[in-house]
Write a protein that holds these residues in place. Structure first.
Motif, PDB file in Angstrom:
ATOM      1  N   VAL A  64     -16.344 -57.545  -1.530  1.00  0.00           N
ATOM      2  CA  VAL A  64     -16.586 -58.566  -2.558  1.00  0.00           C
ATOM      3  C   VAL A  64     -17.899 -58.337  -3.296  1.00  0.00           C
ATOM      4  CG1 VAL A  64     -15.208 -60.293  -1.358  1.00  0.00           C
ATOM      5  CG2 VAL A  64     -17.658 -60.167  -0.890  1.00  0.00           C
ATOM      6  N   GLY A  65     -18.544 -57.187  -3.050  1.00  0.00           N
ATOM      7  CA  GLY A  65     -19.708 -56.824  -3.840  1.00  0.00           C
ATOM      8  C   GLY A  65     -21.043 -57.285  -3.303  1.00  0.00           C
ATOM      9  N   VAL A  66     -21.084 -57.820  -2.072  1.00  0.00           N
ATOM     10  CA  VAL A  66     -22.363 -58.225  -1.481  1.00  0.00           C
ATOM     11  C   VAL A  66     -22.842 -57.094  -0.588  1.00  0.00           C
ATOM     12  CG1 VAL A  66     -23.540 -59.903  -0.034  1.00  0.00           C
ATOM     13  CG2 VAL A  66     -21.710 -60.643  -1.541  1.00  0.00           C
ATOM     14  N   ARG A  67     -23.899 -56.436  -0.991  1.00  0.00           N
ATOM     15  CA  ARG A  67     -24.373 -55.275  -0.244  1.00  0.00           C
ATOM     16  C   ARG A  67     -25.877 -55.127  -0.451  1.00  0.00           C
ATOM     17  NH1 ARG A  67     -20.915 -50.683  -2.129  1.00  0.00           N
ATOM     18  NH2 ARG A  67     -19.363 -52.287  -2.455  1.00  0.00           N
ATOM     19  N   GLY A  68     -26.397 -53.968  -0.020  1.00  0.00           N
ATOM     20  CA  GLY A  68     -27.822 -53.709  -0.211  1.00  0.00           C
ATOM     21  C   GLY A  68     -28.675 -54.685   0.566  1.00  0.00           C
ATOM     22  N   ASN A  69     -29.696 -55.223  -0.099  1.00  0.00           N
ATOM     23  CA  ASN A  69     -30.635 -56.113   0.596  1.00  0.00           C
ATOM     24  C   ASN A  69     -30.222 -57.578   0.513  1.00  0.00           C
ATOM     25  OD1 ASN A  69     -31.101 -56.668  -2.056  1.00  0.00           O
ATOM     26  ND2 ASN A  69     -33.334 -56.404  -1.963  1.00  0.00           N
ATOM     27  N   ARG A  70     -28.944 -57.848   0.264  1.00  0.00           N
ATOM     28  CA  ARG A  70     -28.478 -59.228   0.147  1.00  0.00           C
ATOM     29  C   ARG A  70     -27.846 -59.736   1.435  1.00  0.00           C
ATOM     30  NH1 ARG A  70     -29.602 -60.206  -4.849  1.00  0.00           N
ATOM     31  NH2 ARG A  70     -28.941 -62.373  -4.642  1.00  0.00           N
ATOM     32  N   VAL A  71     -27.811 -58.909   2.485  1.00  0.00           N
ATOM     33  CA  VAL A  71     -27.265 -59.312   3.778  1.00  0.00           C
ATOM     34  C   VAL A  71     -28.365 -59.217   4.829  1.00  0.00           C
ATOM     35  CG1 VAL A  71     -25.515 -58.899   5.531  1.00  0.00           C
ATOM     36  CG2 VAL A  71     -24.978 -58.476   3.122  1.00  0.00           C
ATOM     37  N   THR A  72     -28.621 -60.327   5.494  1.00  0.00           N
ATOM     38  CA  THR A  72     -29.631 -60.373   6.555  1.00  0.00           C
ATOM     39  C   THR A  72     -28.937 -60.682   7.878  1.00  0.00           C
ATOM     40  OG1 THR A  72     -31.277 -61.219   5.004  1.00  0.00           O
ATOM     41  CG2 THR A  72     -31.761 -61.458   7.347  1.00  0.00           C
ATOM     42  N   VAL A  73     -29.279 -59.919   8.907  1.00  0.00           N
ATOM     43  CA  VAL A  73     -28.727 -60.154  10.248  1.00  0.00           C
ATOM     44  C   VAL A  73     -29.858 -60.620  11.155  1.00  0.00           C
ATOM     45  CG1 VAL A  73     -27.585 -59.118  12.247  1.00  0.00           C
ATOM     46  CG2 VAL A  73     -26.881 -58.476   9.938  1.00  0.00           C
ATOM     47  N   LEU A  74     -29.630 -61.737  11.851  1.00  0.00           N
ATOM     48  CA  LEU A  74     -30.620 -62.289  12.778  1.00  0.00           C
ATOM     49  C   LEU A  74     -30.039 -62.281  14.185  1.00  0.00           C
ATOM     50  CD1 LEU A  74     -30.491 -64.278   9.995  1.00  0.00           C
ATOM     51  CD2 LEU A  74     -32.619 -65.084  11.026  1.00  0.00           C
ATOM     52  N   ALA A  75     -30.687 -61.568  15.113  1.00  0.00           N
ATOM     53  CA  ALA A  75     -30.297 -61.574  16.520  1.00  0.00           C
ATOM     54  C   ALA A  75     -30.980 -62.748  17.207  1.00  0.00           C
ATOM     55  CB  ALA A  75     -30.691 -60.257  17.184  1.00  0.00           C
ATOM     56  N   CYS A  76     -30.206 -63.585  17.883  1.00  0.00           N
ATOM     57  CA  CYS A  76     -30.756 -64.835  18.412  1.00  0.00           C
ATOM     58  C   CYS A  76     -30.107 -65.182  19.741  1.00  0.00           C
ATOM     59  CB  CYS A  76     -30.500 -65.956  17.398  1.00  0.00           C
ATOM     60  SG  CYS A  76     -31.034 -67.589  17.917  1.00  0.00           S
ATOM     61  N   ASP A  77     -30.925 -65.491  20.756  1.00  0.00           N
ATOM     62  CA  ASP A  77     -30.389 -66.104  21.980  1.00  0.00           C
ATOM     63  C   ASP A  77     -30.885 -67.557  21.995  1.00  0.00           C
ATOM     64  OD1 ASP A  77     -33.041 -65.463  22.628  1.00  0.00           O
ATOM     65  OD2 ASP A  77     -32.489 -63.987  24.123  1.00  0.00           O
ATOM     66  N   ALA A  78     -31.986 -67.838  22.707  1.00  0.00           N
ATOM     67  CA  ALA A  78     -32.601 -69.158  22.592  1.00  0.00           C
ATOM     68  C   ALA A  78     -33.653 -69.166  21.491  1.00  0.00           C
ATOM     69  CB  ALA A  78     -33.225 -69.577  23.922  1.00  0.00           C
ATOM     70  N   ASP A  79     -34.001 -67.973  20.990  1.00  0.00           N
ATOM     71  CA  ASP A  79     -34.976 -67.823  19.916  1.00  0.00           C
ATOM     72  C   ASP A  79     -34.563 -66.614  19.088  1.00  0.00           C
ATOM     73  OD1 ASP A  79     -37.113 -68.278  18.345  1.00  0.00           O
ATOM     74  OD2 ASP A  79     -38.651 -67.783  19.821  1.00  0.00           O
ATOM     75  N   VAL A  80     -35.087 -66.492  17.895  1.00  0.00           N
ATOM     76  CA  VAL A  80     -34.750 -65.364  17.034  1.00  0.00           C
ATOM     77  C   VAL A  80     -35.518 -64.140  17.508  1.00  0.00           C
ATOM     78  CG1 VAL A  80     -34.819 -64.468  14.681  1.00  0.00           C
ATOM     79  CG2 VAL A  80     -34.242 -66.867  15.087  1.00  0.00           C
ATOM     80  N   ARG A  81     -34.795 -63.069  17.815  1.00  0.00           N
ATOM     81  CA  ARG A  81     -35.398 -61.864  18.380  1.00  0.00           C
ATOM     82  C   ARG A  81     -35.614 -60.760  17.347  1.00  0.00           C
ATOM     83  NH1 ARG A  81     -37.351 -63.195  23.424  1.00  0.00           N
ATOM     84  NH2 ARG A  81     -35.852 -64.594  24.449  1.00  0.00           N
ATOM     85  N   ALA A  82     -34.748 -60.674  16.361  1.00  0.00           N
ATOM     86  CA  ALA A  82     -34.868 -59.608  15.361  1.00  0.00           C
ATOM     87  C   ALA A  82     -34.221 -60.059  14.062  1.00  0.00           C
ATOM     88  CB  ALA A  82     -34.203 -58.323  15.860  1.00  0.00           C
ATOM     89  N   VAL A  83     -34.849 -59.676  12.944  1.00  0.00           N
ATOM     90  CA  VAL A  83     -34.318 -59.986  11.613  1.00  0.00           C
ATOM     91  C   VAL A  83     -34.304 -58.682  10.824  1.00  0.00           C
ATOM     92  CG1 VAL A  83     -34.591 -61.316   9.499  1.00  0.00           C
ATOM     93  CG2 VAL A  83     -35.287 -62.307  11.693  1.00  0.00           C
ATOM     94  N   SER A  84     -33.183 -58.356  10.195  1.00  0.00           N
ATOM     95  CA  SER A  84     -33.121 -57.102   9.456  1.00  0.00           C
ATOM     96  C   SER A  84     -32.198 -57.240   8.255  1.00  0.00           C
ATOM     97  CB  SER A  84     -32.636 -55.954  10.357  1.00  0.00           C
ATOM     98  OG  SER A  84     -31.433 -56.310  11.017  1.00  0.00           O
ATOM     99  N   ARG A  85     -32.596 -56.603   7.146  1.00  0.00           N
ATOM    100  CA  ARG A  85     -31.718 -56.472   5.989  1.00  0.00           C
ATOM    101  C   ARG A  85     -30.890 -55.218   6.207  1.00  0.00           C
ATOM    102  NH1 ARG A  85     -33.956 -59.056   1.329  1.00  0.00           N
ATOM    103  NH2 ARG A  85     -34.539 -61.148   2.022  1.00  0.00           N
ATOM    104  N   VAL A  86     -29.582 -55.303   6.083  1.00  0.00           N
ATOM    105  CA  VAL A  86     -28.736 -54.174   6.440  1.00  0.00           C
ATOM    106  C   VAL A  86     -27.747 -53.868   5.326  1.00  0.00           C
ATOM    107  CG1 VAL A  86     -28.899 -54.730   8.894  1.00  0.00           C
ATOM    108  CG2 VAL A  86     -26.970 -55.603   7.570  1.00  0.00           C
TER     109      VAL A  86
END
Length: 398
Positions: free
Chosen positions: A296-318
């Motif tokens: 659908v055309g959403v790519r590049g730096n428009r997608v952020t992934v956050l790894a989280c258990d009880a707190d946010v462990r990692a944030v990355s643009r993918v």
């Protein structure tokens, strides 16, 4: 010429191997005999296409014992029964491009069951353990851990879905989708009858038969639809901007009119990395989401992934699922992940949460669309549903 046909293929030996496969696994007989044989000096061993044509190397038949040829017959028909080419078509485009890597993951799914069932296979068979992977998974779960472009035999478009040199370009011949559907159902019913007669089946075949005879909701289609709808909704939120004046401005002296702006959606994916989450299910769901977003055309730096258990462990643009780092392993609180996703300067218009559902949820409705992807057995074991403001898609355990 003896037992050989005009292509030099020892057809008697090949048919004897198919007969042995059908006698040893009678529930596969209808599927095995539906395959049409096409001799080919180009195919390395044996391969199949989408129309259930089986391409066979005369040299491979000569060098392979009958009992192992029988195992290869079973292996190739398993690609078709399990709809590997159809499932490969639903992979992200980047994953489909490396057909041999997809083929390896599919071989691991099949051979895992065949080895457990005592089916003789030629030397060099691919099983999950060769890649440090657990048994009993689907190929979509294995694929992220398979190295790129491995040197392996190609099982044809009936496996990975991509056209190969020995296959014709036309779609004539072979059998069509309606017959294939009937074959799959007949085979699944034969497996059920085999089990009722106190026979045994590997877990992968049992799972496949259950899915054919008692189909569940297609979670991939539901997830794709939910993501597309949410992204389209966000992209439709037009607004006015003065950064680029309206083209009607010159006609109005001294008046500057704003133009309409259609924003490009930003998407945040919050991944539950607590100890209760299965790696295979997460990988499958992430691959589906990234594939849909690319479509659908959403790519590049428009997608952020956050790894989280009880707190946010990692944030990355993918830009690809292979760039995601999943760290955690503690408790579960998706409220932290959703809050962190909404706290960034470029707020997302869609938040997708991948979790098993064992988490508290925000008390108030977030200021954007939320899709909750409930993954694994915990998602159907009486756990409370997510809040009404979240659109929910359930992904079964792999």
């Amino acid at each position: 010429m003896g037992d050989r046909d005009v292509a030099g293929l020892d057809r008697v030996k090949l048919l004897a191997a198919r007969y042995r496969a059908a006698v040893d696994r009678p529930y596969l007989a209808s599927a095995l005999y539906a395959l049409s044989i096409v001799p080919s000096v180009t195919v390395p061993t044996m391969a199949v296409d989408r129309r259930w044509r089986c391409y066979v190397s005369p040299g491979f038949v000569d060098s392979t014992p009958v009992e192992e040829l029988a195992g290869v017959w079973i292996h190739e028909v398993a690609h078709l029964l399990r709809d590997h080419h159809g499932r490969a078509d639903r992979l992200p485009a980047a994953e489909q491009a490396d057909r041999l890597r997809v083929n390896v993951a599919q071989d691991c799914e099949i051979n895992d069951d065949l080895v457990a069932d005592g089916v003789p296979l030629p030397e060099g068979r691919l099983v999950p353990g060769l890649f440090g992977l657990p048994p009993g998974r689907l190929f979509e779960a294995y694929l992220p851990r398979i190295p790129s472009s491995p040197q392996v035999h190609d099982c044809g478009s009936g496996a990975h879905g991509r056209h190969v040199s020995w296959e014709p370009r036309d779609t004539d011949g072979g059998i069509g989708p309606v017959e294939v559907g009937a074959l799959r159902r007949t085979t699944a019913q034969a497996m059920r009858a085999h089990l009722r007669g106190r026979g045994d089946l590997p877990e992968g075949w049992r799972r496949w038969a259950d899915q054919v005879l008692e189909p569940v909701v297609n979670w991939r289609r539901m997830l794709a639809g939910a993501v597309r709808e949410a992204v389209a909704w966000a992209a439709g939120a037009v607004d006015y901007t003065y950064r680029r004046p309206s083209r009607r401005t010159p006609a109005l002296r001294g008046v500057v009119l704003p133009s309409l702006r259609r924003p490009l959606p930003r998407v945040a994916v919050v991944v539950d990395t607590s100890g209760s989450m299965g790696e295979g299910e997460l990988a499958a769901a992430l691959a589906e989401i990234t594939g849909v977003l690319r479509e659908v055309g959403v790519r590049g730096n428009r997608v952020t992934v956050l790894a989280c258990d009880a707190d946010v462990r990692a944030v990355s643009r993918v830009t690809d699922v292979t760039q995601v780092t999943l760290t955690g392993g503690g408790g579960t609180d998706m409220r932290a992940g959703i809050a962190a996703a909404l706290a960034v300067p470029d707020r997302p218009s869609v938040v997708i949460v991948l979790t098993d559902g064992l988490t508290p949820w925000p008390a108030e409705t977030p200021s954007c669309r939320v899709i909750c992807v409930l993954i694994g057995d915990a998602a159907s074991s009486g756990r409370p549903d997510p809040p009404a403001w979240a659109e929910t898609v359930r992904v079964p355990a792999v």
